[in-house]
Motif scaffolding. Structure first.
Motif, PDB file in Angstrom:
ATOM      1  N   LYS A  84       0.817  -1.210   0.000  1.00  0.00           N
ATOM      2  CA  LYS A  84       0.000   0.000   0.000  1.00  0.00           C
ATOM      3  C   LYS A  84       0.856   1.267   0.000  1.00  0.00           C
ATOM      4  CE  LYS A  84      -3.977  -2.135   2.272  1.00  0.00           C
ATOM      5  NZ  LYS A  84      -4.924  -2.091   3.431  1.00  0.00           N
ATOM      6  N   ASN A  85       1.821   1.324   0.923  1.00  0.00           N
ATOM      7  CA  ASN A  85       2.709   2.497   0.925  1.00  0.00           C
ATOM      8  C   ASN A  85       4.174   2.093   0.894  1.00  0.00           C
ATOM      9  OD1 ASN A  85       2.590   1.577   3.707  1.00  0.00           O
ATOM     10  ND2 ASN A  85       3.592   3.502   4.274  1.00  0.00           N
ATOM     11  N   GLY A  86       4.422   0.811   0.600  1.00  0.00           N
ATOM     12  CA  GLY A  86       5.809   0.381   0.506  1.00  0.00           C
ATOM     13  C   GLY A  86       5.945  -1.120   0.538  1.00  0.00           C
ATOM     14  N   PHE A  87       7.196  -1.553   0.741  1.00  0.00           N
ATOM     15  CA  PHE A  87       7.508  -2.980   0.654  1.00  0.00           C
ATOM     16  C   PHE A  87       8.536  -3.347   1.719  1.00  0.00           C
ATOM     17  CE2 PHE A  87       6.645  -1.202  -3.536  1.00  0.00           C
ATOM     18  CZ  PHE A  87       5.529  -1.940  -3.910  1.00  0.00           C
ATOM     19  N   VAL A  88       8.394  -4.566   2.254  1.00  0.00           N
ATOM     20  CA  VAL A  88       9.351  -5.123   3.204  1.00  0.00           C
ATOM     21  C   VAL A  88      10.088  -6.265   2.507  1.00  0.00           C
ATOM     22  CG1 VAL A  88       9.665  -6.337   5.400  1.00  0.00           C
ATOM     23  CG2 VAL A  88       7.950  -4.509   5.198  1.00  0.00           C
ATOM     24  N   PHE A  89      11.407  -6.320   2.669  1.00  0.00           N
ATOM     25  CA  PHE A  89      12.191  -7.433   2.134  1.00  0.00           C
ATOM     26  C   PHE A  89      12.883  -8.150   3.289  1.00  0.00           C
ATOM     27  CE2 PHE A  89      15.313  -4.103   2.482  1.00  0.00           C
ATOM     28  CZ  PHE A  89      16.498  -4.744   2.808  1.00  0.00           C
ATOM     29  N   GLN A  90      13.221  -9.406   3.073  1.00  0.00           N
ATOM     30  CA  GLN A  90      13.875 -10.199   4.104  1.00  0.00           C
ATOM     31  C   GLN A  90      15.251  -9.628   4.423  1.00  0.00           C
ATOM     32  OE1 GLN A  90      12.622 -12.701   5.979  1.00  0.00           O
ATOM     33  NE2 GLN A  90      14.533 -12.562   7.131  1.00  0.00           N
ATOM     34  N   SER A  91      15.489  -9.340   5.687  1.00  0.00           N
ATOM     35  CA  SER A  91      16.747  -8.738   6.109  1.00  0.00           C
ATOM     36  C   SER A  91      17.946  -9.549   5.621  1.00  0.00           C
ATOM     37  CB  SER A  91      16.783  -8.636   7.641  1.00  0.00           C
ATOM     38  OG  SER A  91      18.035  -8.195   8.093  1.00  0.00           O
ATOM     39  N   GLY A  92      18.935  -8.842   5.066  1.00  0.00           N
ATOM     40  CA  GLY A  92      20.159  -9.482   4.605  1.00  0.00           C
ATOM     41  C   GLY A  92      20.082 -10.104   3.233  1.00  0.00           C
ATOM     42  N   ASN A  93      18.924 -10.042   2.576  1.00  0.00           N
ATOM     43  CA  ASN A  93      18.736 -10.675   1.271  1.00  0.00           C
ATOM     44  C   ASN A  93      18.811  -9.607   0.181  1.00  0.00           C
ATOM     45  OD1 ASN A  93      17.699 -11.918  -1.096  1.00  0.00           O
ATOM     46  ND2 ASN A  93      16.522 -13.378   0.146  1.00  0.00           N
ATOM     47  N   ARG A  94      19.999  -9.484  -0.438  1.00  0.00           N
ATOM     48  CA  ARG A  94      20.200  -8.419  -1.436  1.00  0.00           C
ATOM     49  C   ARG A  94      19.336  -8.631  -2.671  1.00  0.00           C
ATOM     50  NH1 ARG A  94      24.316  -7.056  -5.414  1.00  0.00           N
ATOM     51  NH2 ARG A  94      25.453  -8.979  -4.984  1.00  0.00           N
ATOM     52  N   ASN A  95      19.126  -9.871  -3.074  1.00  0.00           N
ATOM     53  CA  ASN A  95      18.309 -10.124  -4.256  1.00  0.00           C
ATOM     54  C   ASN A  95      16.855  -9.726  -4.021  1.00  0.00           C
ATOM     55  OD1 ASN A  95      20.399 -11.096  -5.865  1.00  0.00           O
ATOM     56  ND2 ASN A  95      20.133 -13.205  -5.141  1.00  0.00           N
ATOM     57  N   GLU A  96      16.356  -9.995  -2.817  1.00  0.00           N
ATOM     58  CA  GLU A  96      14.981  -9.600  -2.524  1.00  0.00           C
ATOM     59  C   GLU A  96      14.861  -8.083  -2.417  1.00  0.00           C
ATOM     60  OE1 GLU A  96      11.259 -10.557   0.488  1.00  0.00           O
ATOM     61  OE2 GLU A  96      13.153 -11.632   0.737  1.00  0.00           O
ATOM     62  N   LEU A  97      15.891  -7.433  -1.886  1.00  0.00           N
ATOM     63  CA  LEU A  97      15.904  -5.969  -1.870  1.00  0.00           C
ATOM     64  C   LEU A  97      15.809  -5.429  -3.291  1.00  0.00           C
ATOM     65  CD1 LEU A  97      16.344  -3.118  -0.710  1.00  0.00           C
ATOM     66  CD2 LEU A  97      18.799  -3.638  -0.593  1.00  0.00           C
ATOM     67  N   LYS A  98      16.606  -5.967  -4.181  1.00  0.00           N
ATOM     68  CA  LYS A  98      16.561  -5.529  -5.585  1.00  0.00           C
ATOM     69  C   LYS A  98      15.171  -5.753  -6.187  1.00  0.00           C
ATOM     70  CE  LYS A  98      19.722  -6.775  -8.440  1.00  0.00           C
ATOM     71  NZ  LYS A  98      20.649  -7.669  -9.169  1.00  0.00           N
ATOM     72  N   LYS A  99      14.563  -6.882  -5.865  1.00  0.00           N
ATOM     73  CA  LYS A  99      13.233  -7.196  -6.393  1.00  0.00           C
ATOM     74  C   LYS A  99      12.210  -6.161  -5.943  1.00  0.00           C
ATOM     75  CE  LYS A  99       9.677 -10.801  -6.224  1.00  0.00           C
ATOM     76  NZ  LYS A  99       9.327 -12.154  -5.684  1.00  0.00           N
ATOM     77  N   LYS A 100      12.250  -5.792  -4.644  1.00  0.00           N
ATOM     78  CA  LYS A 100      11.292  -4.811  -4.135  1.00  0.00           C
ATOM     79  C   LYS A 100      11.570  -3.421  -4.710  1.00  0.00           C
ATOM     80  CE  LYS A 100       8.949  -7.796  -1.857  1.00  0.00           C
ATOM     81  NZ  LYS A 100       8.586  -7.811  -0.466  1.00  0.00           N
ATOM     82  N   LEU A 101      12.843  -3.075  -4.880  1.00  0.00           N
ATOM     83  CA  LEU A 101      13.165  -1.787  -5.496  1.00  0.00           C
ATOM     84  C   LEU A 101      12.680  -1.743  -6.941  1.00  0.00           C
ATOM     85  CD1 LEU A 101      16.775  -1.056  -4.162  1.00  0.00           C
ATOM     86  CD2 LEU A 101      14.631   0.006  -3.442  1.00  0.00           C
ATOM     87  N   LYS A 102      12.817  -2.837  -7.636  1.00  0.00           N
ATOM     88  CA  LYS A 102      12.378  -2.885  -9.037  1.00  0.00           C
ATOM     89  C   LYS A 102      10.875  -2.657  -9.140  1.00  0.00           C
ATOM     90  CE  LYS A 102      13.293  -5.515 -13.260  1.00  0.00           C
ATOM     91  NZ  LYS A 102      13.957  -6.731 -13.810  1.00  0.00           N
ATOM     92  N   ILE A 103      10.124  -3.237  -8.203  1.00  0.00           N
ATOM     93  CA  ILE A 103       8.669  -3.008  -8.181  1.00  0.00           C
ATOM     94  C   ILE A 103       8.381  -1.526  -7.912  1.00  0.00           C
ATOM     95  CG2 ILE A 103       6.521  -3.525  -6.965  1.00  0.00           C
ATOM     96  CD1 ILE A 103       7.691  -6.299  -6.355  1.00  0.00           C
ATOM     97  N   LEU A 104       9.078  -0.963  -6.932  1.00  0.00           N
ATOM     98  CA  LEU A 104       8.896   0.454  -6.621  1.00  0.00           C
ATOM     99  C   LEU A 104       9.182   1.318  -7.845  1.00  0.00           C
ATOM    100  CD1 LEU A 104       8.542   2.764  -4.423  1.00  0.00           C
ATOM    101  CD2 LEU A 104      11.037   2.703  -4.263  1.00  0.00           C
ATOM    102  N   PHE A 105      10.278   1.041  -8.519  1.00  0.00           N
ATOM    103  CA  PHE A 105      10.694   1.868  -9.653  1.00  0.00           C
ATOM    104  C   PHE A 105       9.738   1.761 -10.839  1.00  0.00           C
ATOM    105  CE2 PHE A 105      15.363   1.281  -8.128  1.00  0.00           C
ATOM    106  CZ  PHE A 105      15.151   2.219  -7.135  1.00  0.00           C
ATOM    107  N   SER A 106       8.901   0.729 -10.845  1.00  0.00           N
ATOM    108  CA  SER A 106       7.935   0.566 -11.938  1.00  0.00           C
ATOM    109  C   SER A 106       6.662   1.378 -11.715  1.00  0.00           C
ATOM    110  CB  SER A 106       7.570  -0.917 -12.086  1.00  0.00           C
ATOM    111  OG  SER A 106       6.763  -1.351 -10.997  1.00  0.00           O
TER     112      SER A 106
END
Length: 348
Positions: A292-314
Motif C-alpha cells: 500500500k505504501n511500501g515494501f518489506v524485504f527479508q533482512s540481509g537478502n540483497r536479491n529480494e531488496l533488488k526485487k522490491k526496489l524494481k517493483i517500486l521503480f515501476s
C-alpha cells in the motif's frame, strides 16, 4: 510546576523535540544528564528554556542518587539499562516514580530469555513503568516482568509537523523525469549500505535509468563508499539540511540488518514518501502496510531488496503519490504530543 530527571546516553533530535514539547506545552522543567555526541552524528540542538542539560561525566552513582532525592522530581526517566551507575542510583530511590525506556525487541533466543529472567530480579523491580516504541518491544517488557498497565508504547516520535510540511510541498511540485531514492543513516555494516549500493548499481546496469540513489550520513564505511554516476553521497547533514534534501526525494529505503526502531522511517512517512524497509526495521509495523505504501524485504537478502526496489521503480507518478499519502496518514499515529502526554500523565 512538575519536574523530570532524564538519565540518557546520546541525545538525538527527535528526543530533544519531544522533551521540548513536554516542557513548553505541559509546563514541565527537565534536567537531562547525557553522554557526549558521537563524532558520526554531531547534531546541533536547540533546547527549551525549561530544559537543562549536563554532562554524564559530572556524576557517579552516589551523586546521581543524591540528585534524585533532592531534586523534587515527579519522574525519573532512564534511557536503557546499560549504564550501571544510572541503575544503581535508581535502586537507591524509594519515593520518585521511575520509568525505563528501551527499544530492544523480543527475539526469543536463549541469551535474551536468560536476560529477561535476570531483568525480572535486578532491573524491573526498581521501575514503575516501561516506555517502548511499539509492539515488538512490548513483548520484551512483558517477558521482563512488567505488566500491561505498566507498559506505555509510542516512545519515539519525529517532529511530525515539520516533516508534514514536506508532504504538502512534494504533493504540488512538478513531476521530474529523474527520481530519487533516499537513504539516511550511518555508513556501517549493520545498515546494509554497501549491499544497497551494489544492488542499485546492478539495477542501473539492467536498464533502470530514471532513478538516483541519494545517501546522507557518514560512518566507518564512508571512505570506501561505492562511486557511480547514479549514486549521490551527501555526507552528514544537520536536520535543516536534511529537510532541504528531502524536498527533491521520491522514496525512502532503510535496509538495516539491525534497527530496533528507526525514527527516520517516521520522518519520511510524515513527509509522504513510499518506503522500502528490511524485515529487521522495528518501525515497519507502525508505518508500513505492505503493497500500500511500501515494501518489506527479508533482512540481509540483497536479491529480494533488488526485487522490491524494481517493483517500486515501476510505479507511476500517481501511484507513488498515492503511496506517499498513505505513509503520511500512518505517520500521525505517533506525535510529540502523544509522547509528551504519556509522560505528563505519569507525573500526575
Amino acid at each position: 510546576m512538575k519536574r523530570i530527571l532524564v538519565l540518557y546516553r546520546e541525545l538525538a533530535g527527535y528526543f530533544v523535540q519531544c522533551m521540548n514539547h513536554l516542557c513548553d506545552e505541559y509546563n514541565v522543567e527537565a534536567d537531562i544528564i547525557a553522554y557526549p555526541l558521537s563524532a558520526d552524528a554531531p547534531f546541533q540542538f536547540s533546547f527549551s528554556n525549561k530544559v537543562r542539560v549536563e554532562s554524564r561525566a559530572l556524576y557517579n552513582a552516589d551523586t546521581l542518587a543524591e540528585k534524585i532525592r533532592n531534586g523534587g522530581y515527579s519522574l525519573v526517566f532512564a534511557g536503557g539499562w546499560s549504564d550501571k551507575e544510572y541503575l544503581n542510583a535508581i535502586k537507591q530511590n524509594s519515593t520518585t516514580k521511575s520509568l525505563l525506556g528501551f527499544d530492544t525487541w523480543w527475539n526469543g533466543n536463549v541469551k535474551q530469555v536468560l536476560s529477561a529472567v535476570y531483568a525480572q530480579y535486578v532491573i524491573t523491580p526498581y521501575f514503575d513503568y516501561a516506555f517502548v516504541p511499539g509492539a515488538e518491544q512490548k513483548k520484551l517488557a512483558l517477558k521482563m516482568g512488567f505488566d500491561e498497565a505498566q507498559i506505555i508504547t509510542g516512545a519515539y516520535s519525529c517532529d511530525v509537523a515539520k516533516f508534514s510540511v514536506l508532504n504538502e510541498y512534494r504533493g504540488v511540485r512538478d513531476n521530474a523525469a529523474s527520481k530519487s531514492l533516499m537513504y539516511v543513516g550511518r555508513y556501517s555494516s549493520e545498515k546494509f549500505i554497501t549491499e544497497l549500493q551494489q544492488g542499485f548499481i546492478e539495477l542501473c546496469a539492467d536498464g533502470m535509468k530514471n532513478w538516483k540513489l541519494v545517501c546522507a550520513g557518514t560512518g566507518p564505511l564512508f571512505e570506501n563508499k561505492l562511486m557511480h554516476e547514479s549514486i549521490i553521497h551527501l555526507g552528514f547533514l544537520q536536520p535543516q539540511q536534511l529537510v532541504e534534501a528531502m524536498k527533491e526525494g521520491d522514496a525512502f529505503v532503510l535496509p538495516s540488518t539491525f534497527e530496533p526502531w528507526g525514527v527516520a522511517v517516521h520522518e519520511f512517512a510524515a513527509a509522504g514518501f513510499p518506503l522500502v524497509l528490511s524485515s529487521n526495521v522495528g518501525a515497519k509495523g507502525a508505518f508500513l502496510e505492505e503493497g500500500k505504501n511500501g515494501f518489506v524485504f527479508q533482512s540481509g537478502n540483497r536479491n529480494e531488496l533488488k526485487k522490491k526496489l524494481k517493483i517500486l521503480f515501476s510505479k507511476s507518478d500517481d501511484e507513488l503519490k498515492q503511496m506517499g499519502t498513505i505513509s503520511h496518514s500512518l505517520a500521525q499515529r505517533i506525535t510529540p504530543d502523544t509522547w509528551a502526554r504519556s509522560l505528563h500523565q505519569l507525573m500526575n
